[in-house]
Design a protein around this motif. Sequence first.
Motif, PDB file in Angstrom:
ATOM      1  N   ARG A 107       0.825  -1.211   0.000  1.00  0.00           N
ATOM      2  CA  ARG A 107       0.000   0.000   0.000  1.00  0.00           C
ATOM      3  C   ARG A 107       0.862   1.264   0.000  1.00  0.00           C
ATOM      4  NH1 ARG A 107      -4.738  -1.765   4.379  1.00  0.00           N
ATOM      5  NH2 ARG A 107      -5.730  -3.326   3.022  1.00  0.00           N
ATOM      6  N   ILE A 108       2.032   1.163   0.617  1.00  0.00           N
ATOM      7  CA  ILE A 108       2.962   2.291   0.620  1.00  0.00           C
ATOM      8  C   ILE A 108       3.722   2.359  -0.700  1.00  0.00           C
ATOM      9  CG2 ILE A 108       4.938   3.337   1.791  1.00  0.00           C
ATOM     10  CD1 ILE A 108       4.090   1.794   4.326  1.00  0.00           C
ATOM     11  N   MET A 109       4.205   1.215  -1.172  1.00  0.00           N
ATOM     12  CA  MET A 109       5.077   1.180  -2.349  1.00  0.00           C
ATOM     13  C   MET A 109       4.371   1.567  -3.643  1.00  0.00           C
ATOM     14  SD  MET A 109       7.236  -2.321  -1.548  1.00  0.00           S
ATOM     15  CE  MET A 109       8.482  -2.403  -0.257  1.00  0.00           C
ATOM     16  N   VAL A 110       3.128   1.120  -3.808  1.00  0.00           N
ATOM     17  CA  VAL A 110       2.452   1.353  -5.091  1.00  0.00           C
ATOM     18  C   VAL A 110       2.210   2.846  -5.348  1.00  0.00           C
ATOM     19  CG1 VAL A 110       1.355  -0.915  -5.139  1.00  0.00           C
ATOM     20  CG2 VAL A 110       0.149   1.003  -4.072  1.00  0.00           C
ATOM     21  N   LYS A 111       2.126   3.631  -4.291  1.00  0.00           N
ATOM     22  CA  LYS A 111       1.922   5.074  -4.456  1.00  0.00           C
ATOM     23  C   LYS A 111       3.125   5.745  -5.106  1.00  0.00           C
ATOM     24  CE  LYS A 111      -1.123   5.357  -0.410  1.00  0.00           C
ATOM     25  NZ  LYS A 111      -1.278   5.893   0.968  1.00  0.00           N
ATOM     26  N   ARG A 112       4.304   5.103  -4.975  1.00  0.00           N
ATOM     27  CA  ARG A 112       5.536   5.663  -5.552  1.00  0.00           C
ATOM     28  C   ARG A 112       5.996   4.871  -6.773  1.00  0.00           C
ATOM     29  NH1 ARG A 112       9.919   5.219  -2.434  1.00  0.00           N
ATOM     30  NH2 ARG A 112      10.846   7.206  -3.056  1.00  0.00           N
ATOM     31  N   ILE A 127       9.966  -6.518  -2.463  1.00  0.00           N
ATOM     32  CA  ILE A 127       9.528  -7.388  -1.376  1.00  0.00           C
ATOM     33  C   ILE A 127      10.220  -8.740  -1.545  1.00  0.00           C
ATOM     34  CG2 ILE A 127       7.577  -8.588  -0.309  1.00  0.00           C
ATOM     35  CD1 ILE A 127       5.781  -6.300  -1.279  1.00  0.00           C
ATOM     36  N   VAL A 128      10.908  -9.170  -0.502  1.00  0.00           N
ATOM     37  CA  VAL A 128      11.630 -10.442  -0.533  1.00  0.00           C
ATOM     38  C   VAL A 128      11.077 -11.347   0.555  1.00  0.00           C
ATOM     39  CG1 VAL A 128      13.867 -11.595  -0.304  1.00  0.00           C
ATOM     40  CG2 VAL A 128      13.734  -9.315  -1.353  1.00  0.00           C
ATOM     41  N   ASN A 129      10.677 -12.546   0.179  1.00  0.00           N
ATOM     42  CA  ASN A 129      10.230 -13.550   1.134  1.00  0.00           C
ATOM     43  C   ASN A 129      11.318 -14.601   1.301  1.00  0.00           C
ATOM     44  OD1 ASN A 129       7.522 -12.600   1.696  1.00  0.00           O
ATOM     45  ND2 ASN A 129       7.005 -13.193  -0.397  1.00  0.00           N
ATOM     46  N   VAL A 130      11.815 -14.754   2.521  1.00  0.00           N
ATOM     47  CA  VAL A 130      12.869 -15.737   2.783  1.00  0.00           C
ATOM     48  C   VAL A 130      12.210 -17.109   2.903  1.00  0.00           C
ATOM     49  CG1 VAL A 130      14.715 -16.463   4.327  1.00  0.00           C
ATOM     50  CG2 VAL A 130      14.304 -14.020   3.936  1.00  0.00           C
ATOM     51  N   SER A 131      12.487 -17.975   1.944  1.00  0.00           N
ATOM     52  CA  SER A 131      11.850 -19.278   1.860  1.00  0.00           C
ATOM     53  C   SER A 131      12.916 -20.375   1.898  1.00  0.00           C
ATOM     54  CB  SER A 131      11.010 -19.358   0.580  1.00  0.00           C
ATOM     55  OG  SER A 131      10.254 -20.541   0.540  1.00  0.00           O
ATOM     56  N   LEU A 155       2.860 -17.340  -2.881  1.00  0.00           N
ATOM     57  CA  LEU A 155       2.489 -15.988  -2.480  1.00  0.00           C
ATOM     58  C   LEU A 155       3.338 -14.967  -3.225  1.00  0.00           C
ATOM     59  CD1 LEU A 155       0.870 -14.174  -0.428  1.00  0.00           C
ATOM     60  CD2 LEU A 155       2.850 -14.402   1.086  1.00  0.00           C
ATOM     61  N   SER A 156       4.641 -15.226  -3.315  1.00  0.00           N
ATOM     62  CA  SER A 156       5.540 -14.308  -4.023  1.00  0.00           C
ATOM     63  C   SER A 156       5.168 -14.190  -5.494  1.00  0.00           C
ATOM     64  CB  SER A 156       6.987 -14.791  -3.907  1.00  0.00           C
ATOM     65  OG  SER A 156       7.429 -14.806  -2.572  1.00  0.00           O
ATOM     66  N   SER A 157       4.973 -15.330  -6.147  1.00  0.00           N
ATOM     67  CA  SER A 157       4.710 -15.299  -7.583  1.00  0.00           C
ATOM     68  C   SER A 157       3.363 -14.648  -7.898  1.00  0.00           C
ATOM     69  CB  SER A 157       4.772 -16.713  -8.173  1.00  0.00           C
ATOM     70  OG  SER A 157       3.784 -17.552  -7.595  1.00  0.00           O
ATOM     71  N   ASP A 158       2.356 -14.902  -7.076  1.00  0.00           N
ATOM     72  CA  ASP A 158       1.044 -14.315  -7.336  1.00  0.00           C
ATOM     73  C   ASP A 158       1.005 -12.822  -7.015  1.00  0.00           C
ATOM     74  OD1 ASP A 158       0.280 -16.792  -8.133  1.00  0.00           O
ATOM     75  OD2 ASP A 158      -1.301 -17.075  -6.640  1.00  0.00           O
ATOM     76  N   MET A 159       1.677 -12.410  -5.945  1.00  0.00           N
ATOM     77  CA  MET A 159       1.754 -10.978  -5.653  1.00  0.00           C
ATOM     78  C   MET A 159       2.464 -10.252  -6.784  1.00  0.00           C
ATOM     79  SD  MET A 159       2.396 -10.407  -1.563  1.00  0.00           S
ATOM     80  CE  MET A 159       4.039 -11.087  -1.602  1.00  0.00           C
ATOM     81  N   ALA A 160       3.471 -10.903  -7.358  1.00  0.00           N
ATOM     82  CA  ALA A 160       4.223 -10.285  -8.449  1.00  0.00           C
ATOM     83  C   ALA A 160       3.328  -9.989  -9.647  1.00  0.00           C
ATOM     84  CB  ALA A 160       5.383 -11.191  -8.863  1.00  0.00           C
ATOM     85  N   VAL A 161       2.363 -10.858  -9.905  1.00  0.00           N
ATOM     86  CA  VAL A 161       1.434 -10.645 -11.011  1.00  0.00           C
ATOM     87  C   VAL A 161       0.665  -9.335 -10.813  1.00  0.00           C
ATOM     88  CG1 VAL A 161      -0.637 -11.509 -12.165  1.00  0.00           C
ATOM     89  CG2 VAL A 161       1.186 -13.103 -11.523  1.00  0.00           C
ATOM     90  N   GLU A 162       0.173  -9.127  -9.607  1.00  0.00           N
ATOM     91  CA  GLU A 162      -0.660  -7.956  -9.348  1.00  0.00           C
ATOM     92  C   GLU A 162       0.158  -6.680  -9.139  1.00  0.00           C
ATOM     93  OE1 GLU A 162      -3.541  -8.676  -6.321  1.00  0.00           O
ATOM     94  OE2 GLU A 162      -4.388 -10.428  -7.329  1.00  0.00           O
ATOM     95  N   LYS A 167       5.458  -1.556 -10.677  1.00  0.00           N
ATOM     96  CA  LYS A 167       6.918  -1.556 -10.589  1.00  0.00           C
ATOM     97  C   LYS A 167       7.420  -1.977  -9.208  1.00  0.00           C
ATOM     98  CE  LYS A 167       6.941  -0.020 -14.792  1.00  0.00           C
ATOM     99  NZ  LYS A 167       7.183  -0.973 -15.913  1.00  0.00           N
ATOM    100  N   VAL A 168       6.665  -2.835  -8.555  1.00  0.00           N
ATOM    101  CA  VAL A 168       7.104  -3.406  -7.284  1.00  0.00           C
ATOM    102  C   VAL A 168       7.542  -4.845  -7.548  1.00  0.00           C
ATOM    103  CG1 VAL A 168       6.450  -4.070  -4.938  1.00  0.00           C
ATOM    104  CG2 VAL A 168       5.590  -1.928  -5.926  1.00  0.00           C
ATOM    105  N   CYS A 169       8.797  -5.126  -7.273  1.00  0.00           N
ATOM    106  CA  CYS A 169       9.381  -6.443  -7.526  1.00  0.00           C
ATOM    107  C   CYS A 169       9.149  -7.343  -6.308  1.00  0.00           C
ATOM    108  CB  CYS A 169      10.878  -6.293  -7.790  1.00  0.00           C
ATOM    109  SG  CYS A 169      11.771  -7.855  -8.014  1.00  0.00           S
ATOM    110  N   VAL A 170       8.690  -8.569  -6.551  1.00  0.00           N
ATOM    111  CA  VAL A 170       8.454  -9.532  -5.465  1.00  0.00           C
ATOM    112  C   VAL A 170       9.165 -10.837  -5.805  1.00  0.00           C
ATOM    113  CG1 VAL A 170       6.756 -10.646  -3.993  1.00  0.00           C
ATOM    114  CG2 VAL A 170       6.150  -8.531  -5.190  1.00  0.00           C
ATOM    115  N   VAL A 171       9.993 -11.318  -4.895  1.00  0.00           N
ATOM    116  CA  VAL A 171      10.713 -12.568  -5.123  1.00  0.00           C
ATOM    117  C   VAL A 171      10.752 -13.390  -3.835  1.00  0.00           C
ATOM    118  CG1 VAL A 171      12.198 -11.588  -6.917  1.00  0.00           C
ATOM    119  CG2 VAL A 171      12.981 -11.596  -4.528  1.00  0.00           C
TER     120      VAL A 171
END
Length: 320
Positions: free
Chosen positions: A144-149, A154-158, A181-188, A193-197
């Motif tokens: 919610r914070i990142m998308v405004k900019r 976002i990195v998930n330690v798996s 969760l990482s891959s699906d969040m990345a789609v949305e 321009k928010v990278c999720v891995v």
Amino acid sequence: MSLAGQIAIVTGASRGIGRGIALQLGEAGATVYITGRKPEHSHNTAVGLTGLEETAEEITKRGGKGIARFVDHSNMDEVKSFFEAIDKDHQGQLDILVNNAYQAVTVILENVGTPFYETDPYIWDTVNNVGLRNHYFCSVYASRIMVKRNRGLIVNVSSTGGLRYLFNVAYGAGKQALDRLSSDMAVELKSKKVCVVSIWPGAVHTETINKMFKNEDGSRKEGTVKNDRAFRKGETVEYAGKGIAALAADPRKMEKTGKTLISEDLGKEYGFVDIDGTTPPNLRSVNSILEHLGWNTTAAFIPEWIKLPGWLVWAGTCRL
């Protein structure tokens, strides 16, 4: 590789991989908020306040700015309030979130080898409340914070527990869900321009692991040769942090969004070694896989640089 001016959050950073990641982000110049439970909420009160504050001080010594915040990541009201404070204090800026908080290490080690049907079913909540549900909540508030900019990481330690059985049923289900969760969040989040891995560290010399396999003088405990094979050439707690710092500074990081990354692959791509000067084994290395299976003689004839392609690793563990 400068992260000067960037605001980062690393959850669960009192010790272990979280601490190592926070130190590396700080060394790259970021302002790093680190979270952990208050001592009375911690299973190990020797870490508590001192561990979190010491990590923050070390971040600052290395050139960044470390800020310790006590957050109980099993309490979503506390999690929400924490992100609201970050949003307010930095005028809507948050560049990096590393979801690392985890509270199940002790219970997992205590129940290794016990079938799920003989284990208290509440182990599911112990493993996956902080280790999965909390990561989702943190990601929602951070996004919610990142998308405004129109920027963020976002990195998930798996772990490889998302591929096939490791430790117990609750652990594997949680890790596979975290990677999804990482891959699906990345789609949305791609259009924002928010990278999720997800990131998979290898075998890591955490404080807990060292206590399991080493004596106080640093020598290896008798009878642990089989169990600690993967850890003899393992990573320090800061190696994955080097990879995350390099990724955060990469202007082309969006090309990796939605992917599951291996720490040693990042080391090869960005050209760094571990803080002790070594290059840890790659989880895809045929040599390391054979060693882990106990086929040492065969492994000795195969160079460590020979690796299985990522697609083959995934294909070899598909369940139909």
